[in-house]
Design a protein around this motif. Sequence first.
Motif, PDB file in Angstrom:
ATOM      1  N   LEU A 264       0.745  -1.266  -0.130  1.00 35.16           N
ATOM      2  CA  LEU A 264      -0.086  -0.149  -0.009  1.00 35.16           C
ATOM      3  C   LEU A 264       0.856   1.330   0.031  1.00 35.16           C
ATOM      4  N   LEU A 265       0.475   2.024  -1.155  1.00 34.69           N
ATOM      5  CA  LEU A 265       1.318   3.333  -1.101  1.00 34.69           C
ATOM      6  C   LEU A 265       0.480   4.240  -0.353  1.00 34.69           C
ATOM      7  N   ARG A 266       1.104   5.089   0.704  1.00 35.28           N
ATOM      8  CA  ARG A 266       0.360   6.149   1.706  1.00 35.28           C
ATOM      9  C   ARG A 266       0.782   7.515   1.452  1.00 35.28           C
ATOM     10  N   ALA A 267      -0.219   8.300   0.795  1.00 38.84           N
ATOM     11  CA  ALA A 267      -0.165   9.745   0.695  1.00 38.84           C
ATOM     12  C   ALA A 267      -0.325  10.526   1.941  1.00 38.84           C
ATOM     13  N   PHE A 268       0.592  11.485   2.152  1.00 39.67           N
ATOM     14  CA  PHE A 268       0.341  12.397   3.293  1.00 39.67           C
ATOM     15  C   PHE A 268       0.536  13.835   2.826  1.00 39.67           C
ATOM     16  N   ALA A 269      -0.251  14.790   3.529  1.00 40.27           N
ATOM     17  CA  ALA A 269       0.034  16.278   3.558  1.00 40.27           C
ATOM     18  C   ALA A 269       0.862  16.721   4.509  1.00 40.27           C
ATOM     19  N   VAL A 270       1.980  17.283   4.150  1.00 37.71           N
ATOM     20  CA  VAL A 270       2.925  17.628   5.429  1.00 37.71           C
ATOM     21  C   VAL A 270       3.285  19.272   5.451  1.00 37.71           C
ATOM     22  N   VAL A 271       3.120  19.771   6.579  1.00 39.68           N
ATOM     23  CA  VAL A 271       3.287  21.345   6.869  1.00 39.68           C
ATOM     24  C   VAL A 271       4.455  21.272   7.826  1.00 39.68           C
ATOM     25  N   ARG A 272       5.036  22.462   7.971  1.00 37.72           N
ATOM     26  CA  ARG A 272       5.884  22.642   8.816  1.00 37.72           C
ATOM     27  C   ARG A 272       5.254  23.030  10.362  1.00 37.72           C
ATOM     28  N   ARG A 273       5.735  22.316  11.353  1.00 37.00           N
ATOM     29  CA  ARG A 273       4.952  22.626  12.734  1.00 37.00           C
ATOM     30  C   ARG A 273       4.953  23.864  13.086  1.00 37.00           C
ATOM     31  N   GLY A 274       3.642  24.156  13.593  1.00 37.17           N
ATOM     32  CA  GLY A 274       3.214  25.518  14.014  1.00 37.17           C
ATOM     33  C   GLY A 274       2.473  26.275  12.900  1.00 37.17           C
ATOM     34  N   ARG A 275       2.775  25.847  11.380  1.00 38.46           N
ATOM     35  CA  ARG A 275       2.300  26.586  10.493  1.00 38.46           C
ATOM     36  C   ARG A 275       0.858  26.377  10.116  1.00 38.46           C
ATOM     37  N   ALA A 276       0.116  25.556  10.591  1.00 38.74           N
ATOM     38  CA  ALA A 276      -1.242  24.785  10.035  1.00 38.74           C
ATOM     39  C   ALA A 276      -2.150  25.746  10.462  1.00 38.74           C
ATOM     40  N   ALA A 277      -2.145  26.804  11.373  1.00 34.85           N
ATOM     41  CA  ALA A 277      -3.043  27.772  11.668  1.00 34.85           C
ATOM     42  C   ALA A 277      -3.199  28.780  10.639  1.00 34.85           C
ATOM     43  N   TRP A 278      -2.360  28.988   9.743  1.00 40.76           N
ATOM     44  CA  TRP A 278      -2.348  30.224   8.856  1.00 40.76           C
ATOM     45  C   TRP A 278      -3.520  29.986   8.049  1.00 40.76           C
ATOM     46  N   ALA A 279      -4.329  30.994   7.827  1.00 42.04           N
ATOM     47  CA  ALA A 279      -5.580  30.635   7.328  1.00 42.04           C
ATOM     48  C   ALA A 279      -5.598  30.113   5.637  1.00 42.04           C
ATOM     49  N   PRO A 280      -4.790  30.896   4.849  1.00 38.53           N
ATOM     50  CA  PRO A 280      -4.692  30.130   3.649  1.00 38.53           C
ATOM     51  C   PRO A 280      -4.430  28.755   3.522  1.00 38.53           C
ATOM     52  N   LEU A 281      -3.578  28.341   4.178  1.00 35.16           N
ATOM     53  CA  LEU A 281      -2.936  27.000   4.235  1.00 35.16           C
ATOM     54  C   LEU A 281      -3.916  26.104   5.146  1.00 35.16           C
ATOM     55  N   ALA A 282      -4.649  26.347   6.282  1.00 34.87           N
ATOM     56  CA  ALA A 282      -5.766  25.741   6.680  1.00 34.87           C
ATOM     57  C   ALA A 282      -6.886  25.748   5.738  1.00 34.87           C
ATOM     58  N   LEU A 283      -7.367  26.516   4.991  1.00 35.63           N
ATOM     59  CA  LEU A 283      -8.280  26.217   3.933  1.00 35.63           C
ATOM     60  C   LEU A 283      -7.759  25.019   3.176  1.00 35.63           C
ATOM     61  N   VAL A 284      -6.744  25.170   2.452  1.00 37.18           N
ATOM     62  CA  VAL A 284      -6.201  24.009   1.347  1.00 37.18           C
ATOM     63  C   VAL A 284      -6.162  22.918   2.138  1.00 37.18           C
ATOM     64  N   ALA A 285      -5.307  22.751   3.344  1.00 35.53           N
ATOM     65  CA  ALA A 285      -5.182  21.506   3.788  1.00 35.53           C
ATOM     66  C   ALA A 285      -6.720  20.742   4.497  1.00 35.53           C
ATOM     67  N   GLY A 286      -7.506  21.652   4.937  1.00 39.04           N
ATOM     68  CA  GLY A 286      -8.642  21.231   5.232  1.00 39.04           C
ATOM     69  C   GLY A 286      -9.663  20.405   4.202  1.00 39.04           C
ATOM     70  N   ARG A 287      -9.467  21.259   3.096  1.00 38.18           N
ATOM     71  CA  ARG A 287     -10.384  20.778   1.814  1.00 38.18           C
ATOM     72  C   ARG A 287      -9.604  19.549   1.156  1.00 38.18           C
ATOM     73  N   LEU A 288      -8.161  19.375   1.258  1.00 42.55           N
ATOM     74  CA  LEU A 288      -7.254  18.107   1.011  1.00 42.55           C
ATOM     75  C   LEU A 288      -7.705  17.017   1.962  1.00 42.55           C
ATOM     76  N   THR A 289      -7.906  17.161   3.326  1.00 44.12           N
ATOM     77  CA  THR A 289      -8.380  16.149   4.000  1.00 44.12           C
ATOM     78  C   THR A 289      -9.751  15.840   4.258  1.00 44.12           C
ATOM     79  N   SER A 290     -10.600  16.664   3.814  1.00 46.24           N
ATOM     80  CA  SER A 290     -11.937  16.395   3.927  1.00 46.24           C
ATOM     81  C   SER A 290     -12.791  15.261   3.115  1.00 46.24           C
TER      82      SER A 290
END
Length: 299
Positions: A264-290
Amino acid sequence: MDTRRLELLVALARLGSMREVADELGVTTSTVSQQIAALAREAGTALLEPVGRRVRLTPAGRRLADHGVTILAAVEAARADLDPDAEPAGSVRVAGFATAIRRSLVPLLASLRSTRVQMLIAEHEPAEALDLLADDAVDLALVYDYALAPRTVDDRFEATPLWTARWGLAVPADSAHEDGTAHAVVARHRHDDWIVNSRNDADERVVAALAAHSGSAPRIVHRADSLDLVQDLVAAGLGVGLLAESVTVRPGVRLLPLREPDVLLRAFAVVRRGRAAWAPLALVAGRLTSTVDTNGSRR
């Protein structure tokens, strides 16, 4: 320069008197006078000149007030951009492998058109994407590994699972029919030449893990970044290699399932620790994982 002092200067240029500035901003006239005098010291030039019992801006003061309008607007835009409760706005830089871009990012583009967020996308293999993330050259990395040969993400990053995809073994179509566990299938091809990725060692790691079960090691001969090229090499009889079960198998190639254990290949979204709350990144990451995609492939 202190932007609070700039705000007083801009207000004085607009209103014309220190008393009106004081009344509008809720401070004393003395405070306005002292703060603008301090701003003049910071600027290294006189900003006010007396006119009877009043004052007016010098030419330097007017120029600084003009600059101040732009500076204060930029500061306010920066505050809004960083406010987690504000409407997300800005550019999110993404580095990822091609299949994740096609399957995970491209479907988001239409929904982002109604927002103030845009994605800047670059194709990179996982190691390259993580290096860019570490250097703060991108905001989001889409990477993969195999469940049988997991790769640890270091403490600088936060990884969120996206989807998994089954992989099999591509062999020449005229190979003898075979079935059995993944370990058995790989063991039967221990004397063949193997084809792995040229820009990432994930293939090599998982094949080595499967081969080690029978006490052998794969003979890595060819390296190819494109799965189309992998199929070309297999069809030409030059070796065997891993292939996503979701791809269309071309003539001359047969895909053997790898089960028990599943590859099984596993895909991940990775961000720098502490950056996930930045609003534009949170929007994109949230839609990716939804959404969950279980039919992904690597490249």
